[in-house]
Design an enzyme around this catalytic site. Sequence first.
Site, PDB file in Angstrom:
ATOM      1  N   ASP A 104       0.832  -1.213   0.000  1.00 11.85           N
ATOM      2  CA  ASP A 104       0.000   0.000   0.000  1.00 11.85           C
ATOM      3  C   ASP A 104       0.866   1.262   0.000  1.00 11.85           C
ATOM      4  O   ASP A 104       1.977   1.266   0.525  1.00 11.85           O
ATOM      5  CB  ASP A 104      -0.917  -0.017   1.235  1.00 11.85           C
ATOM      6  CG  ASP A 104      -2.058   0.977   1.107  1.00 11.85           C
ATOM      7  OD1 ASP A 104      -2.421   1.342  -0.033  1.00 11.85           O
ATOM      8  OD2 ASP A 104      -2.584   1.405   2.159  1.00 11.85           O
TER       9      ASP A 104
ATOM     10  N   HIS B  17       2.064   3.374  -9.130  1.00 10.58           N
ATOM     11  CA  HIS B  17       1.847   1.944  -9.391  1.00 10.58           C
ATOM     12  C   HIS B  17       3.016   1.357 -10.177  1.00 10.58           C
ATOM     13  O   HIS B  17       3.442   0.232  -9.938  1.00 10.58           O
ATOM     14  CB  HIS B  17       0.529   1.735 -10.136  1.00 10.58           C
ATOM     15  CG  HIS B  17      -0.687   2.135  -9.336  1.00 10.58           C
ATOM     16  ND1 HIS B  17      -0.844   1.792  -8.017  1.00 10.58           N
ATOM     17  CD2 HIS B  17      -1.787   2.851  -9.661  1.00 10.58           C
ATOM     18  CE1 HIS B  17      -1.992   2.279  -7.563  1.00 10.58           C
ATOM     19  NE2 HIS B  17      -2.578   2.934  -8.541  1.00 10.58           N
TER      20      HIS B  17
ATOM     21  N   LEU C 100      10.890 -20.238  -5.083  1.00  4.90           N
ATOM     22  CA  LEU C 100       9.901 -19.440  -4.350  1.00  4.90           C
ATOM     23  C   LEU C 100       8.481 -19.676  -4.892  1.00  4.90           C
ATOM     24  O   LEU C 100       8.263 -19.702  -6.100  1.00  4.90           O
ATOM     25  CB  LEU C 100      10.243 -17.948  -4.522  1.00  4.90           C
ATOM     26  CG  LEU C 100       9.272 -16.946  -3.886  1.00  4.90           C
ATOM     27  CD1 LEU C 100       9.435 -16.924  -2.376  1.00  4.90           C
ATOM     28  CD2 LEU C 100       9.492 -15.541  -4.464  1.00  4.90           C
TER      29      LEU C 100
HETATM   30  C1  IPE Z   1      -5.343  -2.692   0.047  1.00  2.00           C
HETATM   31  O1  IPE Z   1      -5.070  -1.342  -0.124  1.00  2.00           O
HETATM   32  C2  IPE Z   1      -5.335  -3.405  -1.263  1.00  2.00           C
HETATM   33  C3  IPE Z   1      -4.038  -3.525  -1.929  1.00  2.00           C
HETATM   34  C4  IPE Z   1      -2.887  -3.088  -1.478  1.00  2.00           C
HETATM   35  C5  IPE Z   1      -4.054  -4.220  -3.179  1.00  2.00           C
HETATM   36  P1  IPE Z   1      -6.238  -0.261  -0.258  1.00  2.00           P
HETATM   37  O2  IPE Z   1      -5.561   1.054  -0.449  1.00  2.00           O
HETATM   38  O3  IPE Z   1      -7.193  -0.676  -1.309  1.00  2.00           O
HETATM   39  O4  IPE Z   1      -6.944  -0.355   1.155  1.00  2.00           O
HETATM   40  P2  IPE Z   1      -7.766   0.713   1.980  1.00  2.00           P
HETATM   41  O5  IPE Z   1      -8.786   1.291   1.054  1.00  2.00           O
HETATM   42  O6  IPE Z   1      -6.795   1.758   2.415  1.00  2.00           O
HETATM   43  O7  IPE Z   1      -8.323  -0.046   3.124  1.00  2.00           O
HETATM   44  C1  IPE Z   2      -1.736   0.241  -3.322  1.00  2.00           C
HETATM   45  O1  IPE Z   2      -1.515   1.601  -3.374  1.00  2.00           O
HETATM   46  C2  IPE Z   2      -1.975  -0.354  -4.699  1.00  2.00           C
HETATM   47  C3  IPE Z   2      -3.356  -0.781  -4.932  1.00  2.00           C
HETATM   48  C4  IPE Z   2      -4.301  -0.768  -4.048  1.00  2.00           C
HETATM   49  C5  IPE Z   2      -3.668  -1.274  -6.253  1.00  2.00           C
HETATM   50  P1  IPE Z   2      -2.710   2.647  -3.335  1.00  2.00           P
HETATM   51  O2  IPE Z   2      -3.122   2.935  -4.749  1.00  2.00           O
HETATM   52  O3  IPE Z   2      -3.794   2.188  -2.452  1.00  2.00           O
HETATM   53  O4  IPE Z   2      -1.985   3.912  -2.730  1.00  2.00           O
HETATM   54  P2  IPE Z   2      -2.526   4.898  -1.618  1.00  2.00           P
HETATM   55  O5  IPE Z   2      -2.952   4.067  -0.450  1.00  2.00           O
HETATM   56  O6  IPE Z   2      -3.662   5.645  -2.244  1.00  2.00           O
HETATM   57  O7  IPE Z   2      -1.357   5.773  -1.319  1.00  2.00           O
HETATM   58 MG    MG Z   3      -4.127   2.412  -0.447  1.00  2.00          MG
END
Ligand code: IPE
Ligand code: IPE
Ligand code: MG
Length: 247
Positions: A10, A27, A121
């Site tokens: 995240d 990303h 792995l």
């Molecule tokens: C969790 O992150 C999902 C992934 C990292 C793929 P999110 O950014 O979607 O989660 P919330 O919305 O902060 O709970």
């Molecule tokens: C995690 O990063 C990747 C996915 C959930 C696909 P985020 O896109 O949730 O990044 P933040 O949490 O908004 O910084």
């Molecule tokens: Mg996120």
Amino acid sequence: MAHHVAIIMDGNGRWAKKRLMPRTMGHRKGAEAARSVIEACPKLGVKILTLYAFSSENWQRPQDEVTELMQLLRHYLGKELQNLHQNKVRLCFIGNRDYLEEDIQQQLLAAEKLTQANDGLILQVALSYGSRDEMLRAVRDYAADVQAGKVAPDQLSAAKFETYLDTAGIADPDLLIRTGGEQRLSNFLLWQSAYTELYFTEILWPDFDMACLEAALAEYAKRERRFGRTEQVGEAVNVTTIHAEQV
Ligand code: IPE
Ligand code: IPE
Ligand code: MG
């Protein structure tokens, strides 16, 4: 030693925002971080790595971000598959594939087939994954087997239930890492992480590297896992050992 590490990757969006870049750049950088962590695992003794790449709730993001993430996935799989295969990585995917585009579904199947005999792995990628959805699909499949007379309802044990989950045959995670500072599971491996050690870090996923993973593993090494027992129990039994045929 953590046999199975699971990571909620995240913070990509915030990483990009800090640099006044579009979220998609975060990303892309995140995909690079994933590559370096995958490479680090065998060096650090990690046998199974589960990466949360896209949740069942992430479908509700703006259409252009979803499209870009799917495009990145296509590109990443296309570019990295041979390299992963050469490094003996066994790929498997968990999550609800029905929502993924047909060409991506084919890519996932091809990647699993190509790498199925690899003994390095185990890389489990959670795509279109949500634990509640996974458990509901498991219950539906089980109910269908009951209806078909294949199993009796009173035969359902934890070990039996696990055979219906996407993660069937894979040991529970020992360590679950979440980057990006939030302290929640966001619908990730809810059944499987019943006794998993949790590790939260403020580091945003694109900045996460081998040294960060080593720091998490060092913290894990200090934890005392009790599985509901006390430290006085004579023989340490890992709960995963009670489940049959797991790796
Ligand atoms: C969790 O992150 C999902 C992934 C990292 C793929 P999110 O950014 O979607 O989660 P919330 O919305 O902060 O709970
Ligand atoms: C995690 O990063 C990747 C996915 C959930 C696909 P985020 O896109 O949730 O990044 P933040 O949490 O908004 O910084
Ligand atoms: Mg996120």
